[in-house]
Design a protein around this motif. Sequence first.
Motif, PDB file in Angstrom:
ATOM      1  N   MET A 105      -7.439   0.048  12.025  1.00  0.00           N
ATOM      2  CA  MET A 105      -7.300  -1.095  11.113  1.00  0.00           C
ATOM      3  C   MET A 105      -8.653  -1.776  10.906  1.00  0.00           C
ATOM      4  O   MET A 105      -9.309  -2.141  11.864  1.00  0.00           O
ATOM      5  N   LYS A 106      -9.066  -1.871   9.621  1.00  0.00           N
ATOM      6  CA  LYS A 106     -10.357  -2.507   9.333  1.00  0.00           C
ATOM      7  C   LYS A 106     -10.165  -4.030   9.271  1.00  0.00           C
ATOM      8  O   LYS A 106      -9.181  -4.523   8.734  1.00  0.00           O
ATOM      9  N   HIS A 107     -11.128  -4.759   9.832  1.00  0.00           N
ATOM     10  CA  HIS A 107     -10.974  -6.210   9.773  1.00  0.00           C
ATOM     11  C   HIS A 107     -12.225  -6.943   9.326  1.00  0.00           C
ATOM     12  O   HIS A 107     -12.314  -8.159   9.398  1.00  0.00           O
ATOM     13  N   LYS A 108     -13.235  -6.203   8.867  1.00  0.00           N
ATOM     14  CA  LYS A 108     -14.413  -6.856   8.282  1.00  0.00           C
ATOM     15  C   LYS A 108     -14.718  -6.151   6.959  1.00  0.00           C
ATOM     16  O   LYS A 108     -15.608  -5.314   6.872  1.00  0.00           O
ATOM     17  N   ILE A 109     -13.909  -6.495   5.965  1.00  0.00           N
ATOM     18  CA  ILE A 109     -13.980  -5.753   4.708  1.00  0.00           C
ATOM     19  C   ILE A 109     -14.880  -6.462   3.686  1.00  0.00           C
ATOM     20  O   ILE A 109     -14.851  -7.691   3.572  1.00  0.00           O
TER      21      ILE A 109
ATOM     22  N   ILE B  10      -7.573  -3.104  -1.101  1.00  0.00           N
ATOM     23  CA  ILE B  10      -7.865  -3.679   0.221  1.00  0.00           C
ATOM     24  C   ILE B  10      -6.829  -3.193   1.244  1.00  0.00           C
ATOM     25  O   ILE B  10      -7.161  -2.805   2.361  1.00  0.00           O
ATOM     26  N   ALA B  11      -5.563  -3.169   0.804  1.00  0.00           N
ATOM     27  CA  ALA B  11      -4.494  -2.690   1.687  1.00  0.00           C
ATOM     28  C   ALA B  11      -4.768  -1.250   2.114  1.00  0.00           C
ATOM     29  O   ALA B  11      -4.509  -0.857   3.252  1.00  0.00           O
ATOM     30  N   ARG B  12      -5.313  -0.481   1.173  1.00  0.00           N
ATOM     31  CA  ARG B  12      -5.579   0.921   1.479  1.00  0.00           C
ATOM     32  C   ARG B  12      -6.780   1.073   2.413  1.00  0.00           C
ATOM     33  O   ARG B  12      -6.741   1.860   3.349  1.00  0.00           O
ATOM     34  N   VAL B  13      -7.837   0.306   2.161  1.00  0.00           N
ATOM     35  CA  VAL B  13      -9.039   0.467   2.980  1.00  0.00           C
ATOM     36  C   VAL B  13      -8.760   0.019   4.421  1.00  0.00           C
ATOM     37  O   VAL B  13      -9.327   0.552   5.364  1.00  0.00           O
ATOM     38  N   LYS B  14      -7.855  -0.934   4.574  1.00  0.00           N
ATOM     39  CA  LYS B  14      -7.492  -1.385   5.926  1.00  0.00           C
ATOM     40  C   LYS B  14      -6.970  -0.232   6.771  1.00  0.00           C
ATOM     41  O   LYS B  14      -7.212  -0.148   7.957  1.00  0.00           O
ATOM     42  N   GLU B  15      -6.214   0.660   6.114  1.00  0.00           N
ATOM     43  CA  GLU B  15      -5.593   1.778   6.829  1.00  0.00           C
ATOM     44  C   GLU B  15      -6.471   3.022   6.837  1.00  0.00           C
ATOM     45  O   GLU B  15      -6.099   4.036   7.419  1.00  0.00           O
TER      46      GLU B  15
ATOM     47  N   SER C 294       7.380  15.038   8.691  1.00  0.00           N
ATOM     48  CA  SER C 294       6.377  15.339   9.715  1.00  0.00           C
ATOM     49  C   SER C 294       5.032  15.749   9.130  1.00  0.00           C
ATOM     50  O   SER C 294       4.131  16.122   9.864  1.00  0.00           O
ATOM     51  N   LEU C 295       4.920  15.727   7.798  1.00  0.00           N
ATOM     52  CA  LEU C 295       3.645  16.107   7.189  1.00  0.00           C
ATOM     53  C   LEU C 295       3.025  14.915   6.482  1.00  0.00           C
ATOM     54  O   LEU C 295       3.704  14.155   5.807  1.00  0.00           O
ATOM     55  N   GLU C 296       1.733  14.781   6.681  1.00  0.00           N
ATOM     56  CA  GLU C 296       1.001  13.725   5.996  1.00  0.00           C
ATOM     57  C   GLU C 296      -0.233  14.349   5.356  1.00  0.00           C
ATOM     58  O   GLU C 296      -0.781  15.330   5.875  1.00  0.00           O
ATOM     59  N   LEU C 297      -0.675  13.749   4.237  1.00  0.00           N
ATOM     60  CA  LEU C 297      -1.902  14.209   3.589  1.00  0.00           C
ATOM     61  C   LEU C 297      -2.983  13.189   3.925  1.00  0.00           C
ATOM     62  O   LEU C 297      -2.809  11.991   3.681  1.00  0.00           O
ATOM     63  N   LEU C 298      -4.091  13.659   4.497  1.00  0.00           N
ATOM     64  CA  LEU C 298      -5.160  12.726   4.862  1.00  0.00           C
ATOM     65  C   LEU C 298      -5.673  12.020   3.601  1.00  0.00           C
ATOM     66  O   LEU C 298      -5.879  12.646   2.575  1.00  0.00           O
ATOM     67  N   GLY C 299      -5.840  10.735   3.707  1.00  0.00           N
ATOM     68  CA  GLY C 299      -6.267   9.947   2.541  1.00  0.00           C
ATOM     69  C   GLY C 299      -5.078   9.431   1.733  1.00  0.00           C
ATOM     70  O   GLY C 299      -5.233   8.566   0.877  1.00  0.00           O
TER      71      GLY C 299
ATOM     72  N   HIS D  63       1.198   5.174   5.593  1.00  0.00           N
ATOM     73  CA  HIS D  63       0.666   3.821   5.757  1.00  0.00           C
ATOM     74  C   HIS D  63      -0.111   3.372   4.535  1.00  0.00           C
ATOM     75  O   HIS D  63       0.088   2.277   4.015  1.00  0.00           O
ATOM     76  N   GLU D  64      -1.025   4.252   4.101  1.00  0.00           N
ATOM     77  CA  GLU D  64      -1.893   3.891   2.967  1.00  0.00           C
ATOM     78  C   GLU D  64      -1.070   3.664   1.699  1.00  0.00           C
ATOM     79  O   GLU D  64      -1.217   2.659   1.018  1.00  0.00           O
ATOM     80  N   ILE D  65      -0.202   4.622   1.386  1.00  0.00           N
ATOM     81  CA  ILE D  65       0.566   4.531   0.138  1.00  0.00           C
ATOM     82  C   ILE D  65       1.547   3.344   0.195  1.00  0.00           C
ATOM     83  O   ILE D  65       1.635   2.554  -0.753  1.00  0.00           O
ATOM     84  N   GLU D  66       2.247   3.213   1.302  1.00  0.00           N
ATOM     85  CA  GLU D  66       3.256   2.150   1.377  1.00  0.00           C
ATOM     86  C   GLU D  66       2.616   0.759   1.365  1.00  0.00           C
ATOM     87  O   GLU D  66       3.157  -0.165   0.755  1.00  0.00           O
TER      88      GLU D  66
END
Lengths: 641, 133
Positions: free
Chosen positions: A1-5, A125-130, A621-626, A630-633
Motif C-alpha cells: 500500500m502506497k502512502h506518499k503519493i 490514485i486508488a490504483r496506484v495505492k495498490e 484463483s487467477l490474477e493478471l499483474l497490473g 484489488h486494483e480494479i475493484e
Amino acid sequence: MKHKIGVYICHCGGNISDYVDVKRVAEEMAKIEGVEISVDTIFACADSSQKQIANDIKEKGIDGIVVASCSPKLHYPTFSSVAEHAGLNKYNYVHANIREQCSWAHSDNKPKATEKAIQIVKAAIARVKESEALETIEVDSQKIIAVIGAGVAGMRAADELADLGIKVYLIEREFFVGGRIAQLDYLCSTTETGKELVTRLYEKIMDNPNITLFTGAEVIEKKGSIGNFNLKVKITPRYIKNKCKKDELLKAIEVCPVEVLDEFNFGITKRKAIYKNFPSEYPQIPTIDSKNCTRCGECEKVCSSIDFSQKEEVLDLSVGSILVATGFDPYTPKENEFGWGIDNVVTLPQFRRIINMCDDKLVYNGKKIKHIAYIYCVGSRQVDGENKYCSRYCCTATLYTSILTKNKYKDVQSYHFTRGIRTYGKQEIVYDKSSRQGDIFLQSYEDEPPMIEQKKGKTIVKINDILTNKMELEVEADLVVLVTGIEPRKDTNISEVLKIPKGRDKFYNEIHMKLRPVETVIDGVTIAGACQGPKNIMESMNSALSAAAKSYSIVNKGKLNLPPIIAVVNKETCTWCNKCLDACPYDAISKISENGKDIAFVNESVCKGCGMCLPVCESDSLELLGYTNHEIENMIKALVD
Amino acid sequence: MTVVNQNLPKILVFSTEKISDPAIDMAGLLKLHYPPKVYTIVVPCSSAIKPKWILKAFEDGFDGVFIAADGTDCPYGESCVEKTSALVQNTQDKMKTKGIEPAKLRMAAICSVCSEAFVKQMKTFTEYLVNQQ
C-alpha cells in the motif's frame, strides 16, 4: 500500500484547463489519504515538470505517482521513465487520461468535465495505492520489417533499413514501383525527373540482398503484435514469365484488342490490357490486367512469354514492425466544379502528362494552347467540402509547371487564379521566376471564387480580383487547369486490415504531431510519406527516414522489453478444473503437482497477458499483474464515489 | 437527446488497450461529445473481464456497464469474440439471480477507429438507462 503519493494535474497549455478546472482537481486530490503532493502544472511533459517529479521522488520519498494529462498512448512512456530514472519502479506510476477522454470529449460541458476529471484521478490514485513493483519481460522480436508501398517514401525507407542490416519485405499493390512520383517529369526545382528518381531508388533496392520486393501484392490479414506480426499477403500474377522476350512482348501489346482508359495518364489516353506505363518502367516486365483482359488469346499467338497458368498465391510473412507508406490520390473534381466536364478543363496532374506528351507544340484535343488559366485550391482549403487542409505542394508545382511550359513552348501566357500563393521556404524562388517571366496573378477570397463560363464556344474565367480592388476581370482561356490537391487513398483495404486511426482530414494519424510524428497507436506500426497528410518529396523522405529509424529501433536488438503483465495462480485456492487451460490461446498453462495437489502453472515466457483465463476460473484463483482484483475493484469504487 | 445532466446515469466502460481505447481517445480528439458520466477502465482484452468486477460495479452504484469489445480485431486472436460473449452471458445470468436487469450490461465490438459507433452506443445506452430510472 502506497502512502506518499505524488499527483500532478496537467493543463496541457489550455487543452485541458480550458474545460477542466485543474486547480480544483488538484485541491480535491490533496484531501485524499495517502496523497503527499497534489499540484497542477502547465505542461507536465515539459523538462522542468519532469525534473520536479523526479526531485519529489528523490527528496520527499514519494512512493507512487499519478500524472493526469493526455492519453497514455502519448505520454505513459515519458512519465514511467521519469519514475524509473528517479529510482521508483515504473509500475508504481499510473496515468490518468483527462484530455482525450475528458476535456476534449466533454468540451461542451465544463462543470461535468471537471467532475469527471476528479473521478478519473481519484480512480488512478486508488490504483496506484495498490500497485506493485514489477520487472519487465524480455521477448524475441523478428528482425524483419514489412514496408507497405513502393513509392519513393517506401523505397527510401526500405533502402535505409536494408543498409542497417535489417531484412525488408517491400510490398507493392501495383505491378510497377514508384507510385505517384513515377508519373512526374521535371521535379521542382531541378532537371531531374520523377522517373529518374524512381530508377535510382529501384536500382539501389534491387542491389540490396536484404530487400525482397513483391509487386501485385496486397496485405489481406494482420495478426499478432509488436515484435511478432503475421501478415498474409495475396500475390496477383503478372501472367508473364520472368525471362521474357522483349520483341515478342511489344508485338503482344500491339495485337491486344482491349483498350481501357490509362490511369497512369489520368485518363487522357488509352492503354491495352497487356501493358507497361512507360518504356523504362520497373520492374521491366509488362503485366496483364486481369480485370480487363478478355482472354482472347491474341497475345499468346505472337508471344511465348505469356503464361495464363500462373496462379494467385497467398504468402505468410512474419515481421517485427510494419512501416506504412501508401501515399495519396489526387483530388478528382465534382461534376461542374470550376467547369469540370467541359472538354478544355483538365486537372494539374493531367496537364503535366499533356506537357510530357506534346513535344514542340502544346496541343490538346486538336487545339493549339496559348492562354492557360490555372485555378488554385481545387479540392483543398474547402469552405463547404470536407477537405479543409492545404495540400502544400500544389502552389509550387503549378508555378514550376508554368515555368516549364513557358520554356518548352515560348508563346504561352499563364494566368494564375489564386487564393494567395504559398510557396514556403526556398520555393519562393519559383514564385519570383514565374512573376519575372510575365505570368499574371489574380486573387480571390474563399467566398467569391472564380467562375468558369462557356460563351460562343469560348471558355471564359471571371474573377472579382482583390489585388485590383475587386475589379471584375476575365480571361479567355484555351485551357483551364484545375490545381487539384492531395486526398487520402480511395482504396481503404490496407487501412481496414491494419486498423490505423485516421484524423479529421481522413489521413493516417500519428500519436503526436510534434513529439511522435511517425508512430501510430498500433504498437509497432509506423507511417511515412503522404499517407499521413500532404507532403512534398523532401518532406516525404524526411518522414520515411524517421519512420525507418523508429521501426529499426523496435526490431534491431532482436529482443523487446514488454510489460510484465502476466497471469499468476493463487496456489492456495486453485483446485485444477482445467478451464484456464482451455481458455489460454497460447498454451501457456499446464497442470503441475505441488504438495500432493494438482494446480495450474503459468509459463511466464509464453503468457502474453491477455487475461482470457481470468473470467473462466470459478475459484477466482487467477490474477493478471497490473489488473488485480484489488486494483480494479478500488478503481470501480473510486469512480463512483 | 433530452437528458437532464443531474440525472445522468453512470456508465462504466471496460475498454481494451490496443483496440477500443484508441477509438474512445479518437472520439475526444474529434470532439464527438457523449454523456459525461461515462467512465473507462482499460484492460488488455475484453475477454479478461471478471464477472465479479461487473457485479461490483452495480453494487457500488453504477447504473450500466458497457464492454467495448475487441471483436475479431483482438490482437490475442479471434477466440476473443466467443469468450467475451460467454462472460457476458455468464454475468447476465448472475445479474438475474441478484435481481439486476441483464440489459444493464451491454457489449459491442468497437474497433480502433470506431469512434462514432462508440459515441452512438453511449448515447443510446444512456437513453435506455434514463428510461429505466
